[in-house]
Design a protein around this motif. Structure first.
Motif, PDB file in Angstrom:
ATOM      1  N   ILE A   5      30.628  48.029  40.404  1.00  0.00           N
ATOM      2  CA  ILE A   5      30.358  47.060  41.480  1.00  0.00           C
ATOM      3  C   ILE A   5      28.974  47.360  42.038  1.00  0.00           C
ATOM      4  O   ILE A   5      28.660  48.518  42.327  1.00  0.00           O
ATOM      5  N   ILE A   6      28.137  46.344  42.172  1.00  0.00           N
ATOM      6  CA  ILE A   6      26.822  46.551  42.801  1.00  0.00           C
ATOM      7  C   ILE A   6      26.827  45.874  44.168  1.00  0.00           C
ATOM      8  O   ILE A   6      26.937  44.648  44.274  1.00  0.00           O
ATOM      9  N   GLY A   7      26.693  46.692  45.221  1.00  0.00           N
ATOM     10  CA  GLY A   7      26.691  46.185  46.592  1.00  0.00           C
ATOM     11  C   GLY A   7      27.931  46.634  47.332  1.00  0.00           C
ATOM     12  O   GLY A   7      29.043  46.219  47.001  1.00  0.00           O
ATOM     13  N   ALA A   8      27.729  47.491  48.327  1.00  0.00           N
ATOM     14  CA  ALA A   8      28.857  47.995  49.122  1.00  0.00           C
ATOM     15  C   ALA A   8      28.782  47.498  50.555  1.00  0.00           C
ATOM     16  O   ALA A   8      28.884  48.258  51.511  1.00  0.00           O
ATOM     17  N   GLY A   9      28.565  46.188  50.717  1.00  0.00           N
ATOM     18  CA  GLY A   9      28.803  45.564  52.015  1.00  0.00           C
ATOM     19  C   GLY A   9      30.309  45.344  52.119  1.00  0.00           C
ATOM     20  O   GLY A   9      31.096  45.906  51.342  1.00  0.00           O
ATOM     21  N   ILE A  10      30.732  44.505  53.044  1.00  0.00           N
ATOM     22  CA  ILE A  10      32.167  44.295  53.231  1.00  0.00           C
ATOM     23  C   ILE A  10      32.824  43.766  51.953  1.00  0.00           C
ATOM     24  O   ILE A  10      33.945  44.152  51.597  1.00  0.00           O
ATOM     25  N   LEU A  11      32.098  42.919  51.214  1.00  0.00           N
ATOM     26  CA  LEU A  11      32.690  42.297  50.031  1.00  0.00           C
ATOM     27  C   LEU A  11      32.882  43.309  48.901  1.00  0.00           C
ATOM     28  O   LEU A  11      33.981  43.427  48.334  1.00  0.00           O
ATOM     29  N   GLY A  12      31.825  44.050  48.567  1.00  0.00           N
ATOM     30  CA  GLY A  12      31.935  45.039  47.494  1.00  0.00           C
ATOM     31  C   GLY A  12      32.871  46.175  47.877  1.00  0.00           C
ATOM     32  O   GLY A  12      33.639  46.672  47.035  1.00  0.00           O
ATOM     33  N   ALA A  13      32.829  46.600  49.142  1.00  0.00           N
ATOM     34  CA  ALA A  13      33.686  47.711  49.579  1.00  0.00           C
ATOM     35  C   ALA A  13      35.163  47.316  49.471  1.00  0.00           C
ATOM     36  O   ALA A  13      35.998  48.109  49.021  1.00  0.00           O
ATOM     37  N   SER A  14      35.480  46.079  49.857  1.00  0.00           N
ATOM     38  CA  SER A  14      36.868  45.630  49.753  1.00  0.00           C
ATOM     39  C   SER A  14      37.289  45.508  48.289  1.00  0.00           C
ATOM     40  O   SER A  14      38.413  45.885  47.917  1.00  0.00           O
ATOM     41  N   ILE A  28      31.055  52.225  42.449  1.00  0.00           N
ATOM     42  CA  ILE A  28      30.380  51.278  43.340  1.00  0.00           C
ATOM     43  C   ILE A  28      29.002  51.837  43.681  1.00  0.00           C
ATOM     44  O   ILE A  28      28.864  52.993  44.070  1.00  0.00           O
ATOM     45  N   ILE A  29      27.993  50.986  43.472  1.00  0.00           N
ATOM     46  CA  ILE A  29      26.598  51.407  43.650  1.00  0.00           C
ATOM     47  C   ILE A  29      26.006  50.661  44.840  1.00  0.00           C
ATOM     48  O   ILE A  29      26.182  49.439  44.955  1.00  0.00           O
ATOM     49  N   ASP A  30      25.290  51.370  45.719  1.00  0.00           N
ATOM     50  CA  ASP A  30      24.624  50.691  46.838  1.00  0.00           C
ATOM     51  C   ASP A  30      23.349  51.430  47.213  1.00  0.00           C
ATOM     52  O   ASP A  30      23.309  52.655  47.234  1.00  0.00           O
ATOM     53  N   ARG A  31      22.295  50.665  47.518  1.00  0.00           N
ATOM     54  CA  ARG A  31      21.040  51.306  47.891  1.00  0.00           C
ATOM     55  C   ARG A  31      20.866  51.374  49.417  1.00  0.00           C
ATOM     56  O   ARG A  31      19.801  51.716  49.916  1.00  0.00           O
ATOM     57  N   GLU A  32      21.913  51.038  50.148  1.00  0.00           N
ATOM     58  CA  GLU A  32      21.952  51.167  51.611  1.00  0.00           C
ATOM     59  C   GLU A  32      20.770  50.489  52.300  1.00  0.00           C
ATOM     60  O   GLU A  32      20.013  51.092  53.053  1.00  0.00           O
ATOM     61  N   GLU A  33      20.648  49.208  52.011  1.00  0.00           N
ATOM     62  CA  GLU A  33      19.633  48.362  52.649  1.00  0.00           C
ATOM     63  C   GLU A  33      19.797  48.420  54.166  1.00  0.00           C
ATOM     64  O   GLU A  33      20.899  48.176  54.682  1.00  0.00           O
ATOM     65  N   SER A 195      29.641  50.356  31.606  1.00  0.00           N
ATOM     66  CA  SER A 195      30.625  49.453  32.221  1.00  0.00           C
ATOM     67  C   SER A 195      31.126  48.423  31.224  1.00  0.00           C
ATOM     68  O   SER A 195      30.386  47.954  30.367  1.00  0.00           O
ATOM     69  N   ASP A 196      32.403  48.092  31.334  1.00  0.00           N
ATOM     70  CA  ASP A 196      32.949  46.978  30.546  1.00  0.00           C
ATOM     71  C   ASP A 196      32.926  45.729  31.379  1.00  0.00           C
ATOM     72  O   ASP A 196      32.999  44.623  30.859  1.00  0.00           O
ATOM     73  N   HIS A 197      32.853  45.931  32.693  1.00  0.00           N
ATOM     74  CA  HIS A 197      32.990  44.788  33.584  1.00  0.00           C
ATOM     75  C   HIS A 197      32.140  45.040  34.821  1.00  0.00           C
ATOM     76  O   HIS A 197      32.228  46.099  35.430  1.00  0.00           O
ATOM     77  N   LEU A 198      31.328  44.042  35.167  1.00  0.00           N
ATOM     78  CA  LEU A 198      30.378  44.211  36.260  1.00  0.00           C
ATOM     79  C   LEU A 198      30.700  43.222  37.376  1.00  0.00           C
ATOM     80  O   LEU A 198      30.974  42.048  37.109  1.00  0.00           O
ATOM     81  N   ILE A 199      30.640  43.685  38.618  1.00  0.00           N
ATOM     82  CA  ILE A 199      30.904  42.811  39.771  1.00  0.00           C
ATOM     83  C   ILE A 199      29.691  42.888  40.684  1.00  0.00           C
ATOM     84  O   ILE A 199      29.328  43.974  41.150  1.00  0.00           O
ATOM     85  N   VAL A 200      29.054  41.757  40.915  1.00  0.00           N
ATOM     86  CA  VAL A 200      27.817  41.729  41.702  1.00  0.00           C
ATOM     87  C   VAL A 200      28.120  41.161  43.089  1.00  0.00           C
ATOM     88  O   VAL A 200      28.390  39.974  43.249  1.00  0.00           O
ATOM     89  N   THR A 201      28.087  42.048  44.086  1.00  0.00           N
ATOM     90  CA  THR A 201      28.339  41.653  45.478  1.00  0.00           C
ATOM     91  C   THR A 201      27.154  42.147  46.301  1.00  0.00           C
ATOM     92  O   THR A 201      27.304  42.955  47.211  1.00  0.00           O
ATOM     93  N   ALA A 202      25.962  41.675  45.924  1.00  0.00           N
ATOM     94  CA  ALA A 202      24.716  42.233  46.457  1.00  0.00           C
ATOM     95  C   ALA A 202      24.142  41.419  47.610  1.00  0.00           C
ATOM     96  O   ALA A 202      22.968  41.578  47.965  1.00  0.00           O
TER      97      ALA A 202
END
Ligand code: FAD
Length: 373
Positions: A5-14, A28-33, A195-202
């Motif tokens: 998962i790319i993006g750990a805002g509320i959407l990626g974190a959930s 889960i990957i996040d660059r903490e914008e 990864s076999d499966h990528l989720i973009v919640t950026a």
């Protein structure tokens, strides 16, 4: 399957939390914008009395608000007591009592299939002031007992911690995508993440991330500044959310914190500054609505970027010709309300389970610019 998962805002974190609970292999990957929308958000969960009539939007916010209590119970069972959520109720204010009657009618209609709204009560100006002492005198309101407030940063942290508790990996870093033989490759600092499966919640930054996949993703950042005041000695933890006339609101958190928001600034890009005009607007409206805040300490002004698609609706779906990439975005001004629920549904989609969301309303193509031939 390995899910990244790319993006750990509320959407990626959930999404990460729900996938990890389902036993999936999750990173889960996040660059903490610093401008992450989730950490700046006000945190009002009260979709039912909105005047916005779009049905596709309403079905997500309604389901999102209804999902909160069971999510909080799940997190508590996982040992997370600091979720930032409290059902404190909300009061909508209006100087015109006819408008309050209309609001009660609208609210009663919506309550028929949204019992989680709780009690809808007409309040006198004195009753409003008893519940939220700094408010201006002489303004009546309508109280909705099922409304809540949530500290977006605290909830997101609880979701990530609980996901890690269920076996997820959290990686701090800037993710970059590449396309290789019809597969998307994820890299952080030149290291490949399998990864076999990528989720973009950026969120508002998803366009630059998706560009190397050949996707012209249309997400716009709407800048918001939001004021945090400190009323030191006041017992603010039970104060309700206040929704006055106009586009501003007030809400309170424990330990004297009162939040007044927010600006809506389009076309300024990712400008992270707290501006004179922004602060002026926030203070003027806050003190107009609640003169009792005059002596509060100005604690901070946060800045966040709301992610909007061209039609102002969320998009949820797989990338054309790259079915292993799932994208969700465009939560706009109501992402704390719908984000936990949409994340839970994304986790189901990632596991090839059926979702209760009618995806035809949120087609990813609504946010992909067509090539002009
Ligand atoms: P974000 O929270 O922005 O998260 C995106 C994440 O992606 C960021 O953490 C970023 O670091 C990461 N990222 C991006 N690109 C990369 C990359 N290449 N590599 C690694 N990481 C990357 N909603 C409500 O329901 N009620 C409210 O009262 C409310 N008030 C708000 C008030 C303000 C001031 C703001 C700004 C928003 C408000 N919202 C509210 C809306 C809500 O905050 C957003 O809709 C929601 O937080 C969006 O969540 P998100 O996860 O999609 O995006």
């Amino acid at each position: 399957k390995k899910h990244v998962i790319i993006g750990a805002g509320i959407l990626g974190a959930s999404t990460a939390y729900h996938l990890a609970r389902l036993g999936a292999d999750v990173t889960i990957i996040d660059r903490e914008e610093p401008g992450q929308a989730t950490q700046a958000a006000a945190g009002i969960i009260c979709p039912w009395i909105s005047q916005r009539r779009n049905k596709a939007w309403y079905s997500l916010v309604k389901a999102g608000a209804a999902y909160y209590p069971s999510l909080i119970r799940k997190l508590e069972a996982d040992g997370e007591s600091n979720t930032g959520y409290a059902k404190v109720g909300a009061i909508s204010l209006h100087a015109d009592s006819k408008k309050l009657d209309d609001l009660i009618n609208r609210a009663e209609k919506r309550k028929v299939d949204a019992p989680e709204m709780g009690e809808i009560t007409r309040l006198s100006a004195e009753e409003v002031q008893a519940l939220f002492p700094p408010i201006a005198e002489g303004v009546e309101g309508v109280h909705v007992s099922g409304a809540a407030r949530v500290d977006g940063g605290a909830l997101k942290d609880a979701l990530v911690r609980a996901a890690v508790g269920h076996g997820a990996k959290y990686v701090f870093g800037d993710a970059v995508l590449q396309k290789h033989e019809n597969q998307a490759i994820v890299q952080v600092d030149d290291v490949d993440y399998d990864s076999d499966h990528l989720i973009v919640t950026a969120g508002a930054w998803a366009d630059e991330l998706l560009a190397p996949l050949g996707i012209n993703f249309e997400v716009k950042a709407q800048k918001a500044q939001i004021l945090h005041l400190d009323m030191e000695s006041k017992a603010t933890e039970d104060w309700p959310v206040i929704m006055p006339q106009g586009d501003q609101y007030l809400l309170a958190f424990p330990n004297g914190r009162v939040v007044a928001g927010a600006t809506h600034e389009d076309e300024v890009g990712f400008d992270p500054r707290v501006t004179a005009a922004g602060v002026s607007e926030l203070l003027t409206k806050a003190l107009h609505n609640a003169p009792g805040l005059a002596d509060a300490t100005v604690q901070t002004v946060k800045v966040g970027f709301r992610p909007f698609t061209p039609n102002f609706l969320p998009v949820i779906g797989r990338v054309p010709n790259l079915p292993s990439v799932l994208v969700a975005n465009g939560l706009g001004a109501s992402g704390l309300t719908m984000g936990p629920y949409v994340g839970a549904e994304l986790a189901k989609l990632a596991m090839d389970e059926e979702s209760s969301i009618d995806l035809s309303h949120y087609d990813l193509s609504n946010a992909i610019k067509k090539e002009i031939v």
